[in-house]
Design a protein around this motif. Structure first.
Motif, PDB file in Angstrom:
ATOM      1  N   ASP A  35       7.413  12.777  47.654  1.00 22.75           N
ATOM      2  CA  ASP A  35       7.155  12.759  46.204  1.00 22.75           C
ATOM      3  C   ASP A  35       5.707  12.469  45.822  1.00 22.75           C
ATOM      4  O   ASP A  35       5.421  12.275  44.648  1.00 22.75           O
ATOM      5  N   GLY A  63       3.422  14.606  46.196  1.00 23.19           N
ATOM      6  CA  GLY A  63       2.892  15.858  45.653  1.00 23.19           C
ATOM      7  C   GLY A  63       2.440  16.867  46.688  1.00 23.19           C
ATOM      8  O   GLY A  63       1.641  17.756  46.374  1.00 23.19           O
ATOM      9  N   LYS A  64       2.971  16.791  47.908  1.00 28.16           N
ATOM     10  CA  LYS A  64       2.558  17.739  48.945  1.00 28.16           C
ATOM     11  C   LYS A  64       2.893  19.180  48.560  1.00 28.16           C
ATOM     12  O   LYS A  64       2.033  20.064  48.613  1.00 28.16           O
ATOM     13  N   THR A  65       4.150  19.385  48.130  1.00 28.44           N
ATOM     14  CA  THR A  65       4.587  20.741  47.791  1.00 28.44           C
ATOM     15  C   THR A  65       3.812  21.263  46.593  1.00 28.44           C
ATOM     16  O   THR A  65       3.358  22.413  46.575  1.00 28.44           O
ATOM     17  N   THR A  66       3.657  20.399  45.598  1.00 24.63           N
ATOM     18  CA  THR A  66       2.944  20.810  44.389  1.00 24.63           C
ATOM     19  C   THR A  66       1.504  21.186  44.730  1.00 24.63           C
ATOM     20  O   THR A  66       0.979  22.186  44.245  1.00 24.63           O
ATOM     21  N   ASN A  78      -3.793  12.007  44.678  1.00 26.90           N
ATOM     22  CA  ASN A  78      -3.129  12.913  43.735  1.00 26.90           C
ATOM     23  C   ASN A  78      -2.610  12.179  42.498  1.00 26.90           C
ATOM     24  O   ASN A  78      -2.556  10.957  42.465  1.00 26.90           O
ATOM     25  N   LYS A  79      -2.241  12.969  41.530  1.00 22.87           N
ATOM     26  CA  LYS A  79      -1.640  12.482  40.265  1.00 22.87           C
ATOM     27  C   LYS A  79      -2.606  11.616  39.465  1.00 22.87           C
ATOM     28  O   LYS A  79      -2.167  10.665  38.800  1.00 22.87           O
ATOM     29  N   ASP A 138      -3.950  12.390  36.919  1.00 18.52           N
ATOM     30  CA  ASP A 138      -3.723  12.628  35.482  1.00 18.52           C
ATOM     31  C   ASP A 138      -2.754  11.602  34.896  1.00 18.52           C
ATOM     32  O   ASP A 138      -2.677  11.424  33.690  1.00 18.52           O
ATOM     33  N   LYS A 139      -2.004  10.927  35.766  1.00 17.21           N
ATOM     34  CA  LYS A 139      -0.939  10.053  35.270  1.00 17.21           C
ATOM     35  C   LYS A 139      -1.465   8.744  34.700  1.00 17.21           C
ATOM     36  O   LYS A 139      -2.442   8.181  35.204  1.00 17.21           O
ATOM     37  N   ALA A 171      -2.644  17.746  41.293  1.00 15.67           N
ATOM     38  CA  ALA A 171      -2.049  18.969  41.835  1.00 15.67           C
ATOM     39  C   ALA A 171      -1.375  19.749  40.728  1.00 15.67           C
ATOM     40  O   ALA A 171      -1.476  20.970  40.645  1.00 15.67           O
ATOM     41  N   ILE A 172      -0.737  19.015  39.831  1.00 16.78           N
ATOM     42  CA  ILE A 172       0.057  19.680  38.802  1.00 16.78           C
ATOM     43  C   ILE A 172      -0.825  20.425  37.801  1.00 16.78           C
ATOM     44  O   ILE A 172      -0.484  21.487  37.311  1.00 16.78           O
TER      45      ILE A 172
HETATM   46  P1  GDP Z   1       6.391  16.085  47.906  1.00 16.05           P
HETATM   47  O1  GDP Z   1       7.705  15.420  48.144  1.00 16.05           O
HETATM   48  O2  GDP Z   1       5.268  15.279  48.467  1.00 16.05           O
HETATM   49  O3  GDP Z   1       6.336  17.510  48.306  1.00 16.05           O
HETATM   50  O4  GDP Z   1       6.154  16.007  46.308  1.00 16.05           O
HETATM   51  P2  GDP Z   1       6.330  17.135  45.226  1.00 16.05           P
HETATM   52  O5  GDP Z   1       5.250  18.114  45.275  1.00 16.05           O
HETATM   53  O6  GDP Z   1       7.734  17.615  45.251  1.00 16.05           O
HETATM   54  O7  GDP Z   1       6.075  16.286  43.902  1.00 16.05           O
HETATM   55  C1  GDP Z   1       6.915  15.199  43.536  1.00 16.05           C
HETATM   56  C2  GDP Z   1       6.888  15.018  42.040  1.00 16.05           C
HETATM   57  O8  GDP Z   1       5.581  14.654  41.609  1.00 16.05           O
HETATM   58  C3  GDP Z   1       7.245  16.283  41.274  1.00 16.05           C
HETATM   59  O9  GDP Z   1       8.028  15.945  40.171  1.00 16.05           O
HETATM   60  C4  GDP Z   1       5.898  16.825  40.827  1.00 16.05           C
HETATM   61  O10 GDP Z   1       5.997  17.554  39.636  1.00 16.05           O
HETATM   62  C5  GDP Z   1       5.109  15.548  40.611  1.00 16.05           C
HETATM   63  N1  GDP Z   1       3.680  15.769  40.806  1.00 16.05           N
HETATM   64  C6  GDP Z   1       3.081  16.341  41.846  1.00 16.05           C
HETATM   65  N2  GDP Z   1       1.739  16.365  41.668  1.00 16.05           N
HETATM   66  C7  GDP Z   1       1.500  15.783  40.479  1.00 16.05           C
HETATM   67  C8  GDP Z   1       0.313  15.517  39.731  1.00 16.05           C
HETATM   68  O11 GDP Z   1      -0.815  15.822  40.114  1.00 16.05           O
HETATM   69  N3  GDP Z   1       0.465  14.880  38.556  1.00 16.05           N
HETATM   70  C9  GDP Z   1       1.688  14.523  38.064  1.00 16.05           C
HETATM   71  N4  GDP Z   1       1.730  13.914  36.897  1.00 16.05           N
HETATM   72  N5  GDP Z   1       2.822  14.774  38.743  1.00 16.05           N
HETATM   73  C10 GDP Z   1       2.738  15.394  39.926  1.00 16.05           C
END
Ligand code: GDP
Length: 519
Positions: free
Chosen positions: A26, A28-31, A127-128, A130-131, A164-165
């Motif tokens: 979670d 943000g790897k996939t994102t 990452n994130k 922006d939050k 990432a988002i």
């Molecule tokens: P993974 O488990 O590492 O692959 O994580 P995901 O890519 O599935 O991201 C997990 C959650 O974090 C999702 O709900 C994404 O929308 C959110 N997310 C990922 N990157 C960002 C970011 O840069 N900013 C915000 N606010 N949310 C993000």
């Protein structure tokens, strides 16, 4: 380096870096993977259709030139370690994603251990950002505890804040990857038949076995005869990550390949052969050895001869993974381990953490040829089975002294045994009988014993007049195997006949002795 032969060295050309994204769930790897792909790939392509093949590449303008970066898009590090467990290194650079609102978490730490064990450089994507509640500086602070110090804090790790988002700062991240890549020797020889690693493979109902091959050396072409793992085939078609049919793939690029007769396994090596006969022989051989190695050592495949050679002369290492009940035990054990003499064999602690021994620990151990040390802890369900299958040595202790003793033993076990002299006995020459051109020494065994074919050293006063092997030993004119102290015997040596009364013969043999660590 593992994929290169000595013959390639003259023809090396730069290749793009192959990057894996790692980090806690979670974060943000996939994102991040999707976002990089969308902004860098789709916008320029007709229709923006992309194909999931397990890897994709992007074009980045860096220092005025268009350059490429290849991403393995298997999120998580399972694939990464599974492949390394088979002795192949596919990743050149690891991107460690850490969410700025969550900080360093268990899988972050695991990812760091894995990358360090593989000696893969790390670029951190914070990452994130922006939050609300994002604290990028706190992430940097936390990472210092794991040896990752940001370059703006005086360290040598690049850390890039991104969203990432929103697709923010991804260009900087890509630029940084290329900067780090420049410091690595990322070369290959495109002018030779291809070899590399299977990234993904499956059976497609319509197309038959489909495998994504990452070319690590040479150039792969349609029509090539390939052996991937033990699967043989002729490349019928190749499709790249943009869904386009291509005729060739150069180093660091991945393509989906049609034409294999079976489905190989992810992590298998592939090679191109000049003709089908040679390929078939190799494929059969590999099928057998894969079966054998799975039976014998649970699937652990040794490194290629080349990399083993390259390693010779280097200080020996013993890789350890340490799991213990509580932090206090870990500290005590690590403290004691650092006291062990490490001149000949160095201990590398890949991971030390409280908790039970998990399958991930087994993966890491298998990938890095490490021994797992458990102190007052248990194996998670499935971890035992995984350890048996992967041939990983898991040792459990409840007494620190025993643990240290064993580790010292394991370190000594890595040293080449030493050949040492073991004295057998002392023999005095009392009479000399000339026989033909040679001579027999009539002797008395003063102490110990003398054995036929043992080594002897003939001393006259303070001088050694001969060293060699005892060829003939007689007792009462009969051949004897050995003669003990207090008995007379006749000795003759094929290389020496110049005996004198009063010569002393030292009988000894050479034995191998386990070496001990020097302090
Ligand atoms: P993974 O488990 O590492 O692959 O994580 P995901 O890519 O599935 O991201 C997990 C959650 O974090 C999702 O709900 C994404 O929308 C959110 N997310 C990922 N990157 C960002 C970011 O840069 N900013 C915000 N606010 N949310 C993000």
């Amino acid at each position: 380096i593992e994929m290169l032969d000595a013959a390639d060295l003259e023809y090396l050309e730069r290749r793009p870096p192959v990057v894996t994204i790692m980090g806690h769930v979670d974060h943000g790897k996939t994102t991040l993977l999707d976002s990089i792909r969308k902004t860098k790939v789709a916008q320029g392509e007709a229709g923006g259709i992309t194909q999931h093949i397990g890897a994709y590449h992007v074009d980045v303008v860096h220092e005025g030139k268009s350059q490429q970066v290849v991403f393995l898009d298997t999120p998580g590090h399972e694939a990464f370690t599974a492949m390394r467990a088979r002795g192949t290194r596919v990743t050149d650079i690891a991107i460690l994603v850490v969410a700025a609102d969550d900080g360093v978490r268990p899988q972050t730490i695991e990812a760091i251990s894995h990358a360090k064990a593989a000696k893969v450089p790390i670029v951190v994507a914070i990452n994130k950002v922006d939050k609300e509640g994002a604290q990028p500086e706190r992430v940097k602070q936390e990472l210092t505890e794991y040896g990752l110090v940001a370059d703006d804090w005086g360290g040598d790790i690049t850390m890039v804040p991104v969203s990432a988002i929103r697709g923010e700062n991804l260009d900087t991240l890509l630029e940084m990857i290329l900067t780090v890549a420049e410091m690595e020797d990322l070369n290959a020889n495109p002018h030779r038949p291809a070899k590399g690693t299977v990234i993904e493979a499956h059976l497609d109902k319509a197309r038959g076995p489909v495998a994504t091959l990452l070319v690590q050396n040479g150039t792969l072409r349609v029509g090539d005869i390939v052996v991937a793992g033990s699967a043989l085939g002729k490349v019928r078609a190749m499709i790249d990550d943009r869904g386009e049919r291509v005729e060739q793939a150069t180093p660091s690029f991945a393509v989906e390949v049609l034409g294999l007769r079976e489905v190989p396994r992810a992590g298998d090596e592939f090679d191109v052969f000049a003709n089908e006969k040679e390929a078939a022989a190799i494929a059969t051989g590999r099928a057998t050895s894969q079966r054998d190695s799975r039976l014998l050592q649970g699937g652990r495949i040794s490194l290629s001869g080349f990399s083993q050679q390259a390693k010779e002369g280097v200080l020996k290492e013993l890789n350890l993974i340490l799991k213990a009940d509580v932090q206090g035990s870990l500290e005590a054990i690590v403290g004691a381990l650092t006291q062990l003499p490490q001149k000949e064999v160095q201990l590398r602690l890949l991971l030390s953490a409280p908790g039970e021994i998990t399958e991930t620990d087994i993966d890491l151990a298998a990938a890095s040829n490490a021994v797992i040390i458990g102190f007052n802890t248990t194996l998670a369900t499935d971890a035992r089975l995984a350890a048996d299958q992967a041939g990983v040595d898991v040792r459990e202790y409840s007494i620190i002294y025993n643990l240290l003793d064993d580790i010292q033993g394991a370190m000594e076990g890595l040293l080449e045994p030493e050949l040492v002299e073991e004295p057998l006995g002392q023999v005095e020459v009392r009479a000399v009988f000339a026989i033909g051109r040679g001579a027999v020494a009539g002797c008395m065994v003063l102490s110990g014993k003398v054995i036929r074919n043992c080594k002897v050293r003939v001393r006259r006063g303070n001088n050694v007049v001969y060293e060699g092997v005892l060829d003939s030993l007689k007792r009462m004119k009969e051949d004897a195997k050995e003669v003990n102290a207090g008995f007379e015997c006749g000795i003759s040596l094929s290389g020496f006949s110049d005996w004198a009364d009063g010569d002393m013969i030292e009988a000894y043999r050479m034995v191998t002795k386990r070496r001990t660590l020097s302090q």
